[in-house]
Design an enzyme around this catalytic site. Structure first.
Site, short mmCIF file in Angstrom:
data_model
loop_
_atom_site.label_atom_id
_atom_site.label_comp_id
_atom_site.label_asym_id
_atom_site.label_seq_id
_atom_site.Cartn_x
_atom_site.Cartn_y
_atom_site.Cartn_z
N SER A 293 3.13 -12.83 -4.41
CA SER A 293 3.75 -12.53 -3.11
C SER A 293 3.19 -11.24 -2.54
O SER A 293 2.77 -10.34 -3.28
CB SER A 293 5.27 -12.36 -3.28
OG SER A 293 5.57 -11.11 -3.87
N ASP A 294 3.16 -11.15 -1.22
CA ASP A 294 2.98 -9.84 -0.61
C ASP A 294 4.22 -9.02 -0.99
O ASP A 294 5.27 -9.57 -1.34
CB ASP A 294 2.83 -9.95 0.90
CG ASP A 294 2.09 -8.76 1.50
OD1 ASP A 294 2.05 -7.70 0.85
OD2 ASP A 294 1.55 -8.88 2.61
N TRP A 295 4.10 -7.71 -0.91
CA TRP A 295 5.16 -6.83 -1.41
C TRP A 295 6.43 -6.97 -0.58
O TRP A 295 6.49 -6.58 0.58
CB TRP A 295 4.66 -5.39 -1.40
CG TRP A 295 4.02 -4.94 -2.69
CD1 TRP A 295 4.30 -3.79 -3.37
CD2 TRP A 295 3.01 -5.59 -3.46
NE1 TRP A 295 3.52 -3.69 -4.51
CE2 TRP A 295 2.73 -4.79 -4.59
CE3 TRP A 295 2.31 -6.79 -3.31
CZ2 TRP A 295 1.79 -5.13 -5.55
CZ3 TRP A 295 1.36 -7.14 -4.27
CH2 TRP A 295 1.11 -6.32 -5.37
N GLY A 296 7.45 -7.60 -1.18
CA GLY A 296 8.71 -7.81 -0.48
C GLY A 296 8.79 -9.09 0.32
O GLY A 296 9.70 -9.26 1.13
N ALA A 297 7.84 -10.01 0.10
CA ALA A 297 7.80 -11.24 0.90
C ALA A 297 8.78 -12.30 0.43
O ALA A 297 9.01 -13.28 1.13
CB ALA A 297 6.38 -11.82 0.89
#
Length: 767
Positions: free
Chosen positions: A229-233
């Site tokens: 995941s992208d950070w916090g996605a």
């Protein structure tokens, strides 16, 4: 220790250990596997951004010095896959020195609009060019056994509300434009990981989207690496796991959700094991840090800049400069070398433009203000460009304008001197109102730590400019097909479909300031002798000028079938060749099936339409020098007439027209109230308690941010991001974060207790 058999390794793990392997341990690391330490993942695409304190710090802290290479928007102008390979290899070597397992890059999202604030991190508006360059870069990174993570999958084409926005794009454009670079890179370079984007596609977050992560990525593209995941996605970890997302970053307590779902039988262990095996393969493939390189790459950074800087105008051969000439210098010669945000590298060294002049004993003067003395100079160099605050992750631009001070400076100089050379430093397209008032224009983009030395070499012909534009430079923003960019938090309609960049300008007949693929040299080249033999296209190229130089020969394909909606031409191959004066060589292009393909939305695959095509050779999308017919003896594809056949302007396309193209009902925007963890922060401002949350949130961000740049990035991301982003970096489960939602929805007492009270599931784990 990790073995060669992930299935055997899997047997060594408890359920809790398995679940933790699918969630970050902190901001930049995964959990250990038994006695083997966790993986270290870090930014960024044009250099290593490994934060101090072992990379454990949250956010954008001071990073360990590393070579700052040109950003992607600059490197793409090299049109040189081999160069990208060497840059990737060098960055990977520095990853090993800093004990980084995975490099989060390259970024290959399409430049749909020049307003995207992160365009400096992306290669091109053209999917073929982006895919080929990314393939070279990934192969270079992984040649050192460092894991490359291709990003952001997919349709992350704006920064505004990127964490909640729904990218509504028709299926043909999705496959021909936005997914094509990923398909090319996966096929040619086999990246070990792919990072999913924040945004929604088909109304579903990319991190939880089985169509995107399973049907397309795994089944169609045959991707065998890990999805991160992208950070916090990630919103709902179990949904993401079921959809095909292997590793959630950064650290969170969402492994509790995974274990709870296993216990409740809403998640089967086979799904868990499949993802854990994928992550364990990353451990298997990680680099050996005992083989540290400790090499210097400043020379390569300079070579990368030399290959990428673009000469856009050179009236009366004002350039190259002569060592005996008196040069006046205006503007800020301390060139901006990179963009702002998560990709910002702490450079090992930065060259000085004025020091280059001093070292070579050039007769020059730096002017802080314009005086009549400028008339005594033989030539004048004026530095202009965008400030870092205008090109930053998390925020898009509102216009394409340079600062008024820069524009006024150039105009005033051009009144006093006939030989004004403008050096333009920017990460993306800007309007150039003074183009007719200057003699020469050199575009450096953001050319890395050796920008100044590379620029000096080009100005004095120690190196002949050979960069070509990887994006179209339009005359004014109104020419762009994306006229409603950044207008809605919730939905973005890709009305232009496949007509992105030069595909649009060619289709509707807009003359750009500088076309895609354009770039000048100090020498001249001649193309001749085009012919086709046994599916090989042959041509000759000769240097008919005075200097040794490089040219980028571009192969475009035109389909003469007017009943199939197609761009006027599309880039299908390119070669960069170097020739001495009077040297002539033969170049060849193998004619590929992919040259003629289009995506058939009914059959869900790429197909070929029969008929007559024109193969075109040129030096830009508008400078076609040779052409040859090529016929395919297959049925011709026919399409019902639509507005896209004779497109005049995207503004003509109504919602009904687009919905017909989209092929299904357009998803409705989510309700603003009641709030959920996925509600954007901008929505909660309507409530008094929401304003309080935002006030204290911004206050905390300001305290945490070390620079104004970092605060600006965090502020814009925070304001258009979802409520759940509050939990990034704090040890709270989603169950606890729901307490914030309760508070915002008016259930203040219940919400406060829920947020502050320990999650019962955590207590259970510790028993």
């Amino acid at each position: 220790m990790i073995s060669n058999d992930v299935k055997e390794d899997l047997k060594k793990l408890s359920l809790e250990e398995k679940a933790k392997l699918l969630v970050g341990a902190d901001f930049w690391h995964t959990y250990p596997f038994l006695d083997e330490k966790g993986l270290c993942l870090t930014d960024g695409p044009h250099g290593v951004r490994m934060q101090n304190n072992g990379g454990k710090d949250v956010g954008l802290k001071e990073s360990i010095p590393a070579t700052c290479f040109p950003t992607a928007s600059c490197l793409a102008c090299s049109f040189d896959e081999k160069l990208l390979y060497e840059v990737g290899k060098a960055i990977a070597s520095e990853c090993i020195d800093q004990e980084v397992d995975m490099l989060l890059g390259p970024g290959i999202n399409i430049k749909r609009s020049p307003l995207c604030g992160r365009n400096f991190e992306y290669y091109s508006e053209d999917p073929y060019l982006a895919g080929k360059l990314a393939s070279g870069f990934v192969q270079g990174v992984q040649s050192q056994n460092v894991l490359a993570c291709l990003k952001h999958f997919a349709c992350n084409n704006q920064e505004y509300a990127r964490m909640v926005n729904d990218s509504i794009v028709d299926e043909r454009a999705l496959f021909e434009i936005y997914l094509k670079p990923f398909e090319i890179t996966i096929t040619e370079a086999s990246p070990k990981a792919i990072m999913c984007s924040y945004n929604k596609i088909y109304g579903i977050l990319a991190s939880e989207n089985p169509i995107l992560l399973k049907e397309i990525l795994r089944d169609k593209f045959k991707f065998e690496g890990s999805v991160i995941s992208d950070w916090g996605a990630v919103s709902k970890r179990v949904n993401a796991l079921k959809a095909g997302l292997d590793l959630e970053m950064p650290g969170s307590l969402s492994y509790v959700d995974i274990l709870s779902a296993l216990e409740n039988k809403t998640l089967d262990e086979a799904t868990l094991d499949h993802a854990v095996e994928s992550v364990l393969r990353l451990y298997q493939a990680r680099p050996n840090f005992k083989e540290k390189k400790n090499l210097s790459f400043h020379t390569l950074a300079k070579q990368a800049a030399l290959e990428s800087i673009v000469l856009l105008k050179n009236e009366n051969q004002v350039l190259p400069l002569n060592l005996t000439e008196k040069i006046g210098i205006f503007g800020n010669p301390v060139m901006r070398i990179q963009g702002a945000g998560s990709s910002k590298v702490n450079p090992k060294q930065v060259d000085s433009f004025l020091d280059c002049f001093r070292k070579e004993k050039i007769h020059f003067k730096y002017f802080e203000t314009i005086t009549d003395e400028v008339k005594q100079m033989d030539k004048v160099i004026c530095f202009v460009g965008l400030s870092s605050i205008k090109e930053i992750e998390g925020k898009d631009r509102k216009d394409l304008k340079l600062d008024e001070e820069d524009i006024d400076l150039v105009y005033e100089l051009s009144k006093l001197h006939s030989n004004v050379i403008v050096v333009l430093t920017t990460g993306s397209v800007v309007e150039i109102p003074f183009i007719d008032n200057i003699s020469s224009l050199v575009l450096t983009y953001l050319a890395g730590e050796a920008s100044a030395a590379a620029l000096y070499d080009i100005l004095y012909n120690k190196a002949n400019p050979s960069g070509h534009l990887a994006e179209t430079w339009i005359k004014k923003l109104e020419d762009s097909p994306v006229y409603d960019f950044g207008k809605s938090v919730y939905q973005t309609f890709y009305r232009e479909s496949i007509f992105v960049g030069y595909r649009y300008y060619d289709k509707v007949g807009i003359q750009p300031l500088f076309p895609f693929g354009y770039g000048l040299s100090y020498t001249q080249f001649k193309l001749s002798g085009i012919e086709i033999k046994e599916n090989i296209l042959y041509a000759k190229i000769k240097n008919i000028g005075l200097y040794k130089g490089k040219e980028v020969v571009q192969l475009y394909v035109r389909d003469l079938n007017e009943q199939l909606v197609r761009p006027v031409r599309e880039l299908k191959a390119f070669q960069k060749v170097e020739l001495a004066p009077n040297e002539e060589i033969e170049i060849t292009f193998e004619i590929q099936v992919s040259f003629f393909e289009y995506y058939d939305v009914l059959e869900k695959k790429f197909k070929i339409s029969g008929g007559t095509y024109i193969l075109e050779l040129g030096t830009s999308s508008r400078d076609i020098l040779l052409s040859k017919e090529y016929k395919i003896n297959q049925p011709m594809k026919l399409q019902p007439t639509s507005i896209y056949h004779n497109l005049k302007s995207v503004k003509e396309i109504t919602k009904i027209d687009f919905e017909k193209l989209y092929g299904k009902t357009i998803p409705t925007a989510p309700k603003k109230y009641p709030f959920t963890l996925d509600s954007p922060m901008v929505d909660i401002q309507a409530k008094r308690i929401g304003k309080v949350f935002i006030h204290f949130g911004l206050k905390a961000l300001k305290k945490r941010s070390k620079t104004k740049e970092e605060y600006d990035m965090n502020q814009y991301t925070f304001l258009t991001g979802p409520i759940r982003m509050i939990g990034m970096g704090i040890q709270k489960t989603n169950h606890q974060l729901e307490g914030i939602v309760d508070i915002l929805n008016g259930k203040i007492f219940r919400g406060t207790i829920r947020f502050l009270k320990k999650d019962k599931r955590m207590k259970k784990l510790k028993q």
